[in-house]
Design a protein around this motif. Structure first.
Motif, PDB file in Angstrom:
ATOM      1  N   HIS A  56     -44.363  12.243 -40.500  1.00  0.00           N
ATOM      2  CA  HIS A  56     -44.973  13.507 -40.917  1.00  0.00           C
ATOM      3  C   HIS A  56     -44.958  13.627 -42.443  1.00  0.00           C
ATOM      4  O   HIS A  56     -45.930  14.033 -43.061  1.00  0.00           O
ATOM      5  CB  HIS A  56     -44.217  14.687 -40.304  1.00  0.00           C
ATOM      6  N   HIS A  70     -48.826   9.480 -38.676  1.00  0.00           N
ATOM      7  CA  HIS A  70     -49.678  10.662 -38.630  1.00  0.00           C
ATOM      8  C   HIS A  70     -50.613  10.718 -39.841  1.00  0.00           C
ATOM      9  O   HIS A  70     -50.415  10.031 -40.817  1.00  0.00           O
ATOM     10  CB  HIS A  70     -48.814  11.932 -38.651  1.00  0.00           C
ATOM     11  N   GLY A  71     -51.630  11.558 -39.728  1.00  0.00           N
ATOM     12  CA  GLY A  71     -52.356  11.968 -40.918  1.00  0.00           C
ATOM     13  C   GLY A  71     -53.817  11.585 -41.037  1.00  0.00           C
ATOM     14  O   GLY A  71     -54.511  12.104 -41.907  1.00  0.00           O
ATOM     15  N   ARG A  72     -54.328  10.711 -40.180  1.00  0.00           N
ATOM     16  CA  ARG A  72     -55.718  10.280 -40.343  1.00  0.00           C
ATOM     17  C   ARG A  72     -56.688  11.467 -40.327  1.00  0.00           C
ATOM     18  O   ARG A  72     -57.596  11.549 -41.135  1.00  0.00           O
ATOM     19  CB  ARG A  72     -56.073   9.264 -39.251  1.00  0.00           C
ATOM     20  N   GLU A  73     -56.486  12.398 -39.402  1.00  0.00           N
ATOM     21  CA  GLU A  73     -57.393  13.536 -39.281  1.00  0.00           C
ATOM     22  C   GLU A  73     -57.387  14.383 -40.561  1.00  0.00           C
ATOM     23  O   GLU A  73     -58.432  14.906 -40.968  1.00  0.00           O
ATOM     24  CB  GLU A  73     -56.993  14.434 -38.104  1.00  0.00           C
ATOM     25  N   GLY A  74     -56.219  14.541 -41.174  1.00  0.00           N
ATOM     26  CA  GLY A  74     -56.154  15.338 -42.405  1.00  0.00           C
ATOM     27  C   GLY A  74     -56.964  14.707 -43.517  1.00  0.00           C
ATOM     28  O   GLY A  74     -57.692  15.392 -44.243  1.00  0.00           O
ATOM     29  N   ALA A 104     -47.607  11.535 -43.900  1.00  0.00           N
ATOM     30  CA  ALA A 104     -48.961  12.069 -43.746  1.00  0.00           C
ATOM     31  C   ALA A 104     -49.319  12.947 -44.938  1.00  0.00           C
ATOM     32  O   ALA A 104     -50.425  12.877 -45.490  1.00  0.00           O
ATOM     33  CB  ALA A 104     -49.074  12.870 -42.442  1.00  0.00           C
ATOM     34  N   VAL A 105     -48.355  13.789 -45.337  1.00  0.00           N
ATOM     35  CA  VAL A 105     -48.610  14.700 -46.458  1.00  0.00           C
ATOM     36  C   VAL A 105     -48.642  13.943 -47.776  1.00  0.00           C
ATOM     37  O   VAL A 105     -49.506  14.181 -48.636  1.00  0.00           O
ATOM     38  CB  VAL A 105     -47.537  15.807 -46.465  1.00  0.00           C
ATOM     39  N   MET A 119     -51.982  12.205 -48.024  1.00  0.00           N
ATOM     40  CA  MET A 119     -53.057  13.162 -48.347  1.00  0.00           C
ATOM     41  C   MET A 119     -52.995  13.554 -49.821  1.00  0.00           C
ATOM     42  O   MET A 119     -54.013  13.622 -50.507  1.00  0.00           O
ATOM     43  CB  MET A 119     -52.937  14.422 -47.481  1.00  0.00           C
TER      44      MET A 119
END
Lengths: 247, 247, 247, 247, 247, 247
Positions: E51, E79-83, E54-55, E58
């Motif tokens: 997590h 995580h994070g592809r969608e963001g 992911a940030v 981004m």
């Protein structure tokens, strides 16, 4: 009632064996017409051969020339059932699907024991597309090709019983389906040794064909399996255009 | 061959209707024994009634007293098939499942048209547990109770045809299954109006029962459906202990 | 708050054990009313017994006669929860489902360890219909019947721990659910030996019942679980019609 | 018992509203600690904001400094529950998952009514990963953003009721879950108008947190949610390294 | 064409290795920009770290400052592809998803061999949400952490080959995906030893990024991945607000 | 790089159109070899024609005689990809599958707009067997046959746009796949009108073929797609045995 039973390959001995199984399974008054395609592989163990068989079977059915009340396609997992459903008006039954239907009627779960590992995928695909995969505990291979099974039935018997026993013990199968037309006749021996019901696909399909004919039901033609629209099809049916060396 | 067809509710008129449908569907030489439970609801439209029926049907089968070759359970989505499979040795067929089996043999997808909205869940559950939900396009309700269907067949006919038409148009159903024993006899009228095959569950089950008996196959007893172990069961079968006012 | 905890079988010693587990799990101020049916099997190990229990439990709940705020059905995988939801207004909780709810709240995946192999199917079915099967890594059997577990708790303990350890190692379970009412009290011992959280279904159901009552929520009655329509039901509730020999 | 309820966004008014809902839902004796992250979006309507919130919530929990018995994450479909499960020992509950758990306990199927269409995917994903999608009839959007719902509750009420009514009528939902923390308090009004139970996620999570604490159960640490291994993490927790302008 | 390849962790040596793999895989004329976040873990082995990554990713992409034609996210299951898809206009590709896409193009089924057992869940989740789980035969762990793989490539090689061999033999995998950025370069060695194709995720993602750019296609912005609405986000992007000690 | 693009039907004008689309999509340096079978239907709208095409395409590929680096099968939902994978060593790509792969890379969900209602099933089957159905929002028919689309592109355009708009609005599709080789070239017009990315299958397959060749990967031969065992196949390849009137 006349049932056209189509061996998907060009082996005449296999056509005879399938015809005999079908006749043993049929009700009194049911006539079995066992045929084979005019071209294609002598046995089917891969997708290429299965696709070729689908066309050869359609060709054979289309040009058969005599009346019948139902078609049984005697390939276990082979392609083509949908195509035949489009070109004839009578019910069309596939032995892999019929095995699964009968197995589900008599047990909570079933396993298929087939020939080579590479055939597992084809059978899984057919069961899945037919909406019959949910109660399938496993599709297992006995490691022998269709021709091996034909050549040495005793060795095949041992290999199939061993795999069926694993399906019962490890996959919790409660019914065994024999996943190859060439395994016809092994069902009683396996039941005797394992205590589980064994379904022979040809027998199952013949009896389900009788049931459908008795119910007066046949393939729905409202959409997916409607007859093909008229259209130019070069060289079709293929057998009409094949040279003398093939016949 | 003798087939015990069990109406799940205590309505004698429904037993007669189911018996007639079964006889029309049966092969020559098949005898239909149509019975009903000794207690329970006159019609079944909810889980409470369905559970009660499951027990009343098991009780009736267990105390029947005459030989038979197969049992057909004539409730569409009612509970209890597994229980009967455990207590008899012959094949046991449920009409909801048999409808779906036959529908899948003749079409790519099927819809069920049943009675009340609250029965949709029960039928979805039965199909799902039977591994037959994958090709089910929808279970639709015609908005009438089982007793309504029984009382006003003409109005029921219109409501069922309307819902079946929606199933074909909106859900892409290619076969319609009549989702209630009381709908017996509507199949031909609906086919005439919609052009799709219609499956009557009782008829389907009778023919599939004949097929299983013909194949010499019955319920696998290796695990899930083995006979119950001997055990103290207070008051069972219930009918033996019920007072005169119930009979 | 008063919770009616219904043992699905007629064993009084099991009712007492379930009642004690429920009381230990309950919040201060929660009263546990532990009861059992008036007829039916002393233990439940198959579908026939499970169906009978469903009716006997509905009968018991319907004729109970005192107020309560929630019902806990203490059978692991037994039939009947939907029927009770229809006939009472308060929340109805099934211990198999509650085990799974709690397990999913505390772990990525869970396994159930139950009694006999034949009970695996019943539990899988209940979890599947309840929409709780997706995070179920496996349902495993310890090979002992419900009565065996009751008779020899020490041997049962070893068998259950062994199976739970396999679930963790081979199926990647991160939580274990004890799949039989009779296993109450083993949870702490298993956690101590395996290091995984263990969920006792009776305890889980009692606490979830308290939560629902606290939230002021109960079964939705808009469709599937609406009260049964008034209808002639011969002999229902059954206990009112049973002769003296059953009581 | 002390429950740490974490608003996933930085809006203080929303933290207050969530805290009030949590207090109303809690049992006597449960203390609610309602907090919010130190950085991140004032409302969350997309994946970018959801990911940021996941980290900001972990940061807030990690640096909270006082004891608590459970954590409730008050974002509906936001990321991060698994991360918090790794870093604390007490149970961690997500309101989207708790809504679904409670809905499944009281109805056959449920629908979620959320804010913007783009949030539908996030909620579907969370339910699916939590193994709770099977009984989800639909996730529907009322077309308003989280801030819109906050600004004009009366208009939001109408939009949510309209969408919930569609879920009941078209998707056969039997329970409605309010898919946004900001919808707290609408549940009673909607139940009054539609006759279906409505689940508020914050209330559901508080009561389920109490249940888990009462059962003495917490997150399984055997594999997926074990504490992170010690490792160099630059700048973590982020709030310790952020400049004055952020606080 | 310029592809921004983002290592999800802060290890510079891993960024270099990923950059080299990407360059080897790229077509002539494709420029690889390999970067890493400004904060976060040096390796990622759990949800908390994922997590955070992911940030951090981004943040890094948002503040990158130079043009590029596609983004490759080089974390396997992070995580994070969608963001990132929401905040940039160019295609965004995740190496776990790209591995599966390529594997499905060349084989009937594939297995992933990843690092620690606890990472299995994260990868299964990502594949499932991406709609790529159906042909995944298994996700297997070689028992080593990301840093272990980095530190002792020879030992890692043996462990990965052993697990890949099990996937082929026991799970019927026909393609192996290397489930960790740090495994780059092992593909040829494994193919040589096992005879199955091996997919390196970074290489796969670079070539698929080129394909998308060549097709002139990028992320659909009609709903789920539309740009975030303008909104007050305290402290975002985080790197702008972080103190000197973090940089 | 040379890519053999096989039109599945015998229409020369369609071969030319497909070849042009392939050339426009290809990278500089990629040579497109567009061919068609020597027998079979001029267009494919049903299973019978699709099965025949599968064999005709295999026959054409087997007898092609010149080297190539990849095969693109330009039928949308037609049978046969697995067969070709067995008989050649280079990658084999199907345009229906490639459309779905690309669509999943750029959006959360996609819909296919195809020709006749009866083709919907074939496309659903192919996507399902390829493991790409999970993110498929719908397969919709524009009501026109393949030949209709060919004859009146302007009318087809309107029908396709209308159906694509419904997919976006009603099924929440975020990407549209053009479900027929004959729709090539409509993609830009549809994107301009609907604002969603549109994937042309031929273009997608060409670029994915380049990617696989660039990665040095081809079909796994370890099991399912291994070369067929040597065996007597009467009349195969068929074209060698066909009479002059067919050529």
């Amino acid at each position: 009632m006349r049932i056209l039973v189509v061996n998907p390959n060009t082996s005449e001995s296999m056509t005879r064996a399938i015809g005999e199984t079908a006749r043993r399974a049929a009700s009194p008054g049911t006539e079995i017409l066992a045929v084979q395609p005019l071209y294609g592989p002598e046995a089917i163990d891969c997708a290429m051969e299965s696709h070729l068989s689908a066309v050869a079977v359609m060709d054979r059915v289309l040009t058969f020339g005599e009346p019948y009340d139902a078609v049984v396609m005697a390939g276990f997992g082979e392609h083509g059932r949908e195509g035949v459903q489009e070109i004839v008006d009578v019910p069309v039954l596939d032995i892999a699907e019929c095995s699964a239907h009968v197995a589900q009627l008599i047990g909570r779960s079933y396993s298929v024991v087939t020939t080579l590992p590479r055939s597992v995928a084809a059978i899984e695909d057919r069961l899945r597309l037919a909406g019959l995969a949910d109660r399938c505990a496993s599709v297992r291979s006995c490691g022998l090709s269709t021709l091996d099974v034909d050549r040495d039935p005793a060795a095949a018997m041992e290999a199939i019983v061993a795999e069926a026993a694993r399906a019962v013990r490890e996959d919790r199968a409660e019914v065994i389906c024999l996943g190859c037309g060439g395994m016809a006749g092994l069902d009683e021996a396996i039941t005797a040794r394992l205590g589980v019901p064994v379904v022979d696909g040809v027998a199952a399909a013949v009896r389900l064909a009788e049931a459908l004919v008795g119910l007066g039901l046949s393939t729905s033609k409202v959409c997916t399996y409607a007859p093909p629209d008229p259209k130019e099809i070069t060289g079709w049916p293929l057998s009409r255009h094949l040279g003398a060396e093939v016949r």
